[in-house]
Design a protein around this motif. Sequence first.
Motif, PDB file in Angstrom:
ATOM      1  N   UNK A 108       0.898  -1.246  -0.007  1.00 39.36           N
ATOM      2  CA  UNK A 108      -0.185  -0.129   0.053  1.00 39.36           C
ATOM      3  C   UNK A 108       0.989   1.164   0.219  1.00 39.36           C
ATOM      4  N   UNK A 109       1.423   1.466   0.580  1.00 39.85           N
ATOM      5  CA  UNK A 109       2.329   2.331   0.464  1.00 39.85           C
ATOM      6  C   UNK A 109       3.077   2.946  -0.487  1.00 39.85           C
ATOM      7  N   UNK A 110       4.137   1.860  -0.779  1.00 41.18           N
ATOM      8  CA  UNK A 110       4.493   1.516  -2.306  1.00 41.18           C
ATOM      9  C   UNK A 110       4.168   2.148  -3.683  1.00 41.18           C
ATOM     10  N   UNK A 111       2.725   1.621  -3.651  1.00 38.99           N
ATOM     11  CA  UNK A 111       1.820   2.657  -4.397  1.00 38.99           C
ATOM     12  C   UNK A 111       0.594   3.261  -4.042  1.00 38.99           C
ATOM     13  N   UNK A 112       1.532   4.062  -2.578  1.00 36.50           N
ATOM     14  CA  UNK A 112       0.735   5.238  -2.176  1.00 36.50           C
ATOM     15  C   UNK A 112       1.465   6.214  -3.311  1.00 36.50           C
ATOM     16  N   UNK A 113       3.002   6.059  -2.920  1.00 38.99           N
ATOM     17  CA  UNK A 113       4.149   6.507  -3.342  1.00 38.99           C
ATOM     18  C   UNK A 113       4.314   6.623  -4.927  1.00 38.99           C
ATOM     19  N   UNK A 114       3.965   5.581  -5.765  1.00 35.32           N
ATOM     20  CA  UNK A 114       3.762   5.911  -6.902  1.00 35.32           C
ATOM     21  C   UNK A 114       2.842   7.217  -7.715  1.00 35.32           C
ATOM     22  N   UNK A 115       1.391   7.354  -7.111  1.00 30.98           N
ATOM     23  CA  UNK A 115       0.904   7.929  -7.211  1.00 30.98           C
ATOM     24  C   UNK A 115       1.611   9.462  -6.969  1.00 30.98           C
ATOM     25  N   UNK A 116       2.150   9.664  -5.717  1.00 29.62           N
ATOM     26  CA  UNK A 116       3.041  11.041  -5.168  1.00 29.62           C
ATOM     27  C   UNK A 116       4.289  11.422  -6.567  1.00 29.62           C
ATOM     28  N   UNK A 117       5.192  10.408  -6.973  1.00 30.81           N
ATOM     29  CA  UNK A 117       5.370  10.727  -8.113  1.00 30.81           C
ATOM     30  C   UNK A 117       4.640  11.137  -9.551  1.00 30.81           C
ATOM     31  N   UNK A 118       4.125  10.747  -9.706  1.00 33.87           N
ATOM     32  CA  UNK A 118       3.132  11.313 -10.777  1.00 33.87           C
ATOM     33  C   UNK A 118       2.608  12.494 -10.452  1.00 33.87           C
ATOM     34  N   UNK A 119       2.301  12.623  -9.121  1.00 35.74           N
ATOM     35  CA  UNK A 119       1.472  14.254  -9.500  1.00 35.74           C
ATOM     36  C   UNK A 119       2.811  14.767  -9.751  1.00 35.74           C
ATOM     37  N   UNK A 120       4.385  14.723  -8.831  1.00 40.42           N
ATOM     38  CA  UNK A 120       5.239  15.695  -9.078  1.00 40.42           C
ATOM     39  C   UNK A 120       5.583  15.708 -10.612  1.00 40.42           C
ATOM     40  N   UNK A 121       5.691  15.354 -11.452  1.00 43.34           N
ATOM     41  CA  UNK A 121       5.788  15.831 -12.717  1.00 43.34           C
ATOM     42  C   UNK A 121       4.994  16.021 -12.918  1.00 43.34           C
ATOM     43  N   UNK A 122       3.574  15.919 -13.155  1.00 43.23           N
ATOM     44  CA  UNK A 122       2.701  17.102 -13.525  1.00 43.23           C
ATOM     45  C   UNK A 122       2.480  18.063 -12.802  1.00 43.23           C
ATOM     46  N   UNK A 123       2.760  18.372 -11.897  1.00 44.21           N
ATOM     47  CA  UNK A 123       2.911  19.746 -11.576  1.00 44.21           C
ATOM     48  C   UNK A 123       2.922  20.832 -11.993  1.00 44.21           C
ATOM     49  N   UNK A 124       4.495  20.777 -12.182  1.00 40.87           N
ATOM     50  CA  UNK A 124       5.650  21.924 -12.801  1.00 40.87           C
ATOM     51  C   UNK A 124       4.948  22.436 -13.577  1.00 40.87           C
ATOM     52  N   UNK A 125       5.311  21.054 -15.018  1.00 39.53           N
ATOM     53  CA  UNK A 125       5.183  21.641 -16.341  1.00 39.53           C
ATOM     54  C   UNK A 125       3.504  22.058 -16.096  1.00 39.53           C
ATOM     55  N   UNK A 126       2.840  21.414 -15.278  1.00 35.78           N
ATOM     56  CA  UNK A 126       1.700  21.879 -15.821  1.00 35.78           C
ATOM     57  C   UNK A 126       0.691  23.679 -15.505  1.00 35.78           C
ATOM     58  N   UNK A 127       2.093  24.345 -14.301  1.00 35.54           N
ATOM     59  CA  UNK A 127       1.774  24.936 -14.124  1.00 35.54           C
ATOM     60  C   UNK A 127       2.642  26.568 -14.603  1.00 35.54           C
ATOM     61  N   UNK A 128       3.570  25.660 -15.201  1.00 36.94           N
ATOM     62  CA  UNK A 128       3.817  26.472 -16.298  1.00 36.94           C
ATOM     63  C   UNK A 128       3.503  26.428 -17.603  1.00 36.94           C
ATOM     64  N   UNK A 129       2.416  25.775 -18.364  1.00 37.52           N
ATOM     65  CA  UNK A 129       1.978  25.763 -19.742  1.00 37.52           C
ATOM     66  C   UNK A 129       1.148  26.374 -19.296  1.00 37.52           C
ATOM     67  N   UNK A 130       0.433  26.735 -17.808  1.00 32.34           N
ATOM     68  CA  UNK A 130      -1.353  27.874 -17.634  1.00 32.34           C
ATOM     69  C   UNK A 130      -0.312  29.041 -17.101  1.00 32.34           C
ATOM     70  N   UNK A 131       0.698  29.210 -17.035  1.00 35.46           N
ATOM     71  CA  UNK A 131       0.923  30.297 -16.552  1.00 35.46           C
ATOM     72  C   UNK A 131       1.224  31.483 -17.978  1.00 35.46           C
ATOM     73  N   UNK A 132       2.086  30.632 -18.591  1.00 35.50           N
ATOM     74  CA  UNK A 132       2.109  31.471 -20.049  1.00 35.50           C
ATOM     75  C   UNK A 132       1.259  30.640 -21.169  1.00 35.50           C
ATOM     76  N   UNK A 133      -0.020  30.534 -21.108  1.00 31.18           N
ATOM     77  CA  UNK A 133      -0.584  30.561 -21.562  1.00 31.18           C
ATOM     78  C   UNK A 133      -2.645  31.643 -21.157  1.00 31.18           C
ATOM     79  N   UNK A 134      -1.761  32.045 -19.868  1.00 23.48           N
ATOM     80  CA  UNK A 134      -2.390  32.543 -18.938  1.00 23.48           C
ATOM     81  C   UNK A 134      -3.146  34.587 -20.173  1.00 23.48           C
ATOM     82  N   UNK A 135      -1.884  34.924 -20.890  1.00 19.39           N
ATOM     83  CA  UNK A 135      -2.110  35.988 -21.535  1.00 19.39           C
ATOM     84  C   UNK A 135      -2.350  36.799 -20.504  1.00 19.39           C
TER      85      UNK A 135
END
Length: 406
Positions: A108-135
């Motif tokens: 359970x702990x290992x699987x929860x860590x995998x979900x966390x790693x996925x989130x760590x990759x998603x948020x920074x790049x998505x935030x940058x794209x949202x900032x640059x797409x903001x006009x």
Amino acid sequence: MTVSAPTASLPQRAMMPVLIALSFTHLLNDMIQSLIPAIYPIIKESYRLDFGQIGLITLTFQVSASLLQPAVGLYTDKHPMPYSMVVGMGFTLSGLIGLAYAGSYGFLLLSAACVGIGSSIFHPEATRMARNASGGQHGLAQGIFQVGGQTGGALGPLLAAFVIVPRGQGNLAWFSVAALIAMMLMVWTAASYARLDKARPPKAAAAAAPARPGKRSVAFAITILIILLFSKNAYSASFTSFYTFYLIGKFGISVQNSQVMLFLFLGSSAAGALAGGMLGDRIGRNKIIWFSILGALPFTLILPYADLFWTGVLTILINLIMSSAFAAILIYALELLPGRVGLVGGFFYGLSFGLGGLAAALLGEFADILGIEAVYKICSFIPLMGLLAWFLPRLSEGTRGARVGH
């Protein structure tokens, strides 16, 4: 002290298709994440866990989500990688399937860590794209992006109540369909962002360089923002991890009804996030930060003594107010550190996860010793930390049209 934020001479229109697509992928990403605390009542009984072990699952997930985010953000500031979001969702998918079929607490702990790693990759790049797409409408863009995440976070408990609780833990695997849809949408979003970005006219040169705060002022302001973020996440962690147990223990309601009430609490976040982002563009980040944390104090103080009906009403009001904080805090930090969108986004999203996980682990131990109801009485004073917003330097709102981190 008033400090001018970075400016640009010509405003640009927001890339709304990209922002909406990013918001929806955020919805799917955070919906999957929110399934972890939503299944706590099931796995607590199945694996015979105590509150401390439940808190440790939250800590594992949120620390794994927090550690990589600043590094990912720092790298993507220099080398944008829109398609990296797909890789992140791949980690989330593997973690989701692992949670569905975990044969032990360690898995359970290992699987929860995998979900966390996925989130760590998603948020920074998505935030940058949202900032640059903001006009230049940074609050609106972050508000739209946050609405997706907050809505997804609210849907998780509701779906768990009607899909997982009646049918069992293995039905988590059905949500892998959402992960696959997210991966396809992420590919489309990255391609559309690149195409629309190339079609835009070149950015006009900025006028005179704006006044910038000194390093000490920036470091002090960032420290205050971190403390305020901790206060928000510590209080939120008491709900995401233990609210269902509080409702079941104090009012004797069913697991499904407790999940519905958790949905109502989390659902109010979407409106608060969008309102906070939009109002921040108009009246300034400082005022939103003040209101978003300190404004919830009267309601948090009353909550531990309310009956079931008023508990539901008060929790909605509390989260409606407090959810407006994150977009304001994030944009404030971006204005203090221009050109570091991925780093700031990764750091603050990562910090948000990490602080929430730490708070969940500590609150779990307190709950085992003092009882769940005592935890909510202690947490009711946390919004007092909002008084620290007094020490934040005031930023002049001159950010429209600025594009950074590109």
